[in-house]
Design an enzyme around this catalytic site. Sequence first.
Site, mmCIF file in Angstrom:
data_model
loop_
_atom_site.group_PDB
_atom_site.id
_atom_site.type_symbol
_atom_site.label_atom_id
_atom_site.label_comp_id
_atom_site.label_asym_id
_atom_site.label_seq_id
_atom_site.Cartn_x
_atom_site.Cartn_y
_atom_site.Cartn_z
ATOM 1 N N ALA A 93 77.176 12.431 26.423
ATOM 2 C CA ALA A 93 76.359 11.847 27.681
ATOM 3 C C ALA A 93 77.115 11.394 28.578
ATOM 4 O O ALA A 93 77.822 10.736 28.244
ATOM 5 C CB ALA A 93 74.774 11.826 27.443
ATOM 6 N N PRO A 94 77.380 12.084 30.076
ATOM 7 C CA PRO A 94 78.523 11.375 30.932
ATOM 8 C C PRO A 94 76.856 10.773 31.375
ATOM 9 O O PRO A 94 76.128 10.668 31.788
ATOM 10 C CB PRO A 94 78.253 12.775 31.805
ATOM 11 C CG PRO A 94 77.207 13.579 31.936
ATOM 12 C CD PRO A 94 76.961 13.682 29.895
ATOM 13 N N GLY A 95 77.920 9.417 32.242
ATOM 14 C CA GLY A 95 77.432 8.632 33.090
ATOM 15 C C GLY A 95 78.015 7.282 32.332
ATOM 16 O O GLY A 95 78.606 7.142 31.709
ATOM 17 N N ILE A 96 77.512 6.019 32.766
ATOM 18 C CA ILE A 96 77.561 4.598 31.742
ATOM 19 C C ILE A 96 77.020 5.030 30.992
ATOM 20 O O ILE A 96 75.582 4.791 30.617
ATOM 21 C CB ILE A 96 76.753 3.595 32.859
ATOM 22 C CG1 ILE A 96 77.607 3.595 34.334
ATOM 23 C CG2 ILE A 96 77.214 2.187 32.096
ATOM 24 C CD1 ILE A 96 77.372 2.929 35.405
ATOM 25 N N LYS A 97 77.883 4.585 29.533
ATOM 26 C CA LYS A 97 77.093 3.875 28.396
ATOM 27 C C LYS A 97 76.798 2.423 28.499
ATOM 28 O O LYS A 97 76.839 1.693 28.934
ATOM 29 C CB LYS A 97 78.734 4.455 27.471
ATOM 30 C CG LYS A 97 79.415 5.060 27.391
ATOM 31 C CD LYS A 97 80.801 4.829 26.152
ATOM 32 C CE LYS A 97 81.944 6.425 26.097
ATOM 33 N NZ LYS A 97 82.574 6.273 24.845
ATOM 34 N N GLY A 98 75.363 2.804 27.640
ATOM 35 C CA GLY A 98 74.499 2.138 27.301
ATOM 36 C C GLY A 98 74.969 1.194 25.801
ATOM 37 O O GLY A 98 75.738 1.098 25.323
ATOM 38 N N LEU A 99 74.639 -0.632 25.978
ATOM 39 C CA LEU A 99 74.911 -1.665 25.073
ATOM 40 C C LEU A 99 73.919 -0.456 23.566
ATOM 41 O O LEU A 99 74.010 -1.612 22.804
ATOM 42 C CB LEU A 99 74.698 -2.829 25.549
ATOM 43 C CG LEU A 99 75.409 -3.395 26.765
ATOM 44 C CD1 LEU A 99 75.046 -4.452 27.650
ATOM 45 C CD2 LEU A 99 76.916 -3.133 26.202
ATOM 46 N N ASP A 154 58.711 11.086 27.659
ATOM 47 C CA ASP A 154 58.390 11.687 25.965
ATOM 48 C C ASP A 154 59.887 12.273 25.314
ATOM 49 O O ASP A 154 60.306 12.377 25.952
ATOM 50 C CB ASP A 154 57.781 11.995 26.102
ATOM 51 C CG ASP A 154 56.499 11.834 24.614
ATOM 52 O OD1 ASP A 154 56.661 11.550 24.728
ATOM 53 O OD2 ASP A 154 55.430 13.184 24.527
#
Length: 614
Positions: free
Chosen positions: A343-349, A399
């Site tokens: 998914a585009p965007g900042i990768k989470g930890l 949800d």
Amino acid sequence: MHAPDTSSPVLFDRSMPSPPAIARAILEGFNRHYSLFRYVAQQAKSRFEHGDWHNMRKAARERIDFYDQRVQEAFTRVERNFDLKSLTDEERDALWQAVKGSFVAMLADHRQPECAETFFNSVCTKLLHREYFRNQFLFVRPGVSTEHMDSDPPSYRSYYPAAHGLRRTLRQIAIDLGFACPWVDVEHDIRCLMRSVFELHRAGDGGRALARPFDVEPDCQIQVLSNLFFRNKGAYLIGRFINGGRLMPFAVPILRTPRGHIYLDTLLTAPEHIGTLFSFTRAYFLVDMEAPSAYVDFLRTLLPHKPASELYTMVGLQKQGKTLFYRDFLHHLRHSTDQFVIAPGIKGLVMTVFTLPSYPYVFKMIKDVIPHPKETDRATIMSKYQLVKMHDRVGRMADTWEYSHVTLPRKRCSPALIQELLNFCRSAVEIDEDKVVLKHVYIERRMTPLNMYLQHATDAELDNAISEYGNAIKELAAANIFPGDMLYKNFGVTRIDRVVFYDYDEIEYMTDCNFRRIPQARNEEDEMSGEVWYSVDKHDVFPEQFGPFLLGDPRIRAAMMRHHADLFTYEFWQGRKDGIKAGVMEDVFPYPQAMRFRSRYPRQAPAAVTARAA
């Protein structure tokens, strides 16, 4: 030898499992579940009349676990009463095909066959190994049609304005609601309804589907679902106005005063406003339905673009919604060719997130190793997601669908995604030449990350988004939810420009947080130090520290200070916490305040209604 009586639970010969007996045991488990499900919904009306809001919310929360509890009971009963482990493969195949056939026969006159089939699947998948999840044994497709199914009495009532006049018809609808508490002023409410419809017609807005609302055709009907929809502090009358072949959907929120009188709050006719009532960001309704398929069919005429899976979910049948969602997903896979990608965007930890561009959802998997500075683990994260499912989402938390052992064609997964899964989620996937099996995954509606939205927003769009962002945080706080990580990347913008929170690994109850002011520096060295000079415990929150993380962009700072400067003060947060602890349950309306009758038609100035409209 006489056949055993299977009308009540009995022990059977372990050496001779009886397909009808097994089928009946599973169906009795479902019937118990649905009777308890309806009982909670039936209690909602009395709780609304008495203003018992906390027990209303508590019942809605506890009901979510009913399904899994009854599945476990049915599983235990079948496993205890029937010797299934000693069967050969051939005997097992023959048995479960016969059990399924017996189960279908028992659903001939059932009013919830689609939900019973889902329950059957849930019990069987606990009893069978995954290699036996076959069409012959499970309801991969519906076995019993729900087309034209209805309850007795029917699921909706019909009224005829052409015969009795609009005013008298509306009065009769109000009487038929059957409330055991008085109205504030029912005649005023009827005038507000009529004036609202007249203004919609005149403005050509929500009344666009109804060419001449007061010149009713001979076959004109107002149809309303027989039972009200309850959630939190509101009841909702759901219906449709049919005139000359045209259909106008409507929803009427009904509220209660602190003194126990009821009143109509507004009239919702625009699809986006009615759709918001049934949004995936809100708690499930309490509504008593003998034939749930009839209610969902009715709702689909009002919201034709909303899938049945979401509607079943929003009326509290989330397991049936989950079944339909997965069927829709498989159908989409068969009729698309694009690949799953990161998914585009900042990768989470915490999560690996990927999507199928042609499909409006994202797939989220918990990483095997969660690095510093996060202090959490898989079990804690799963408990946070369960908290969100059980809690009132007030339109501000998404949800999720939670699945185990989801199989994707490997050829549909991009090489980068395969590598990402192997690097971060190896323990939660099985990958071979043909398929990728996700052992545990959350599926969530795709939104535009707020940080990405703000980068390209015009001044007007940014101002609205920041206003929405602050409103989201305040409404979550009113529902006893502190987001924890309030960075913009953890919020999304929906297709109707509403801001929703979707990253739950750091959420906490407001009442568990210790909101503090930053202590005064003891000396100049403290003030100049890069380290804090005061003690900080795990649940301490310092609202004054939010600014450096959220207000770096001058445009964002200006909009935030214009709309939500109070979010950066100790007083706001402590005040909300004190109110929650005192038992205050704030109003959060799923429609704009400006639409409320009390704002548009003050009681001191009764609305004039034309003689023709009357």
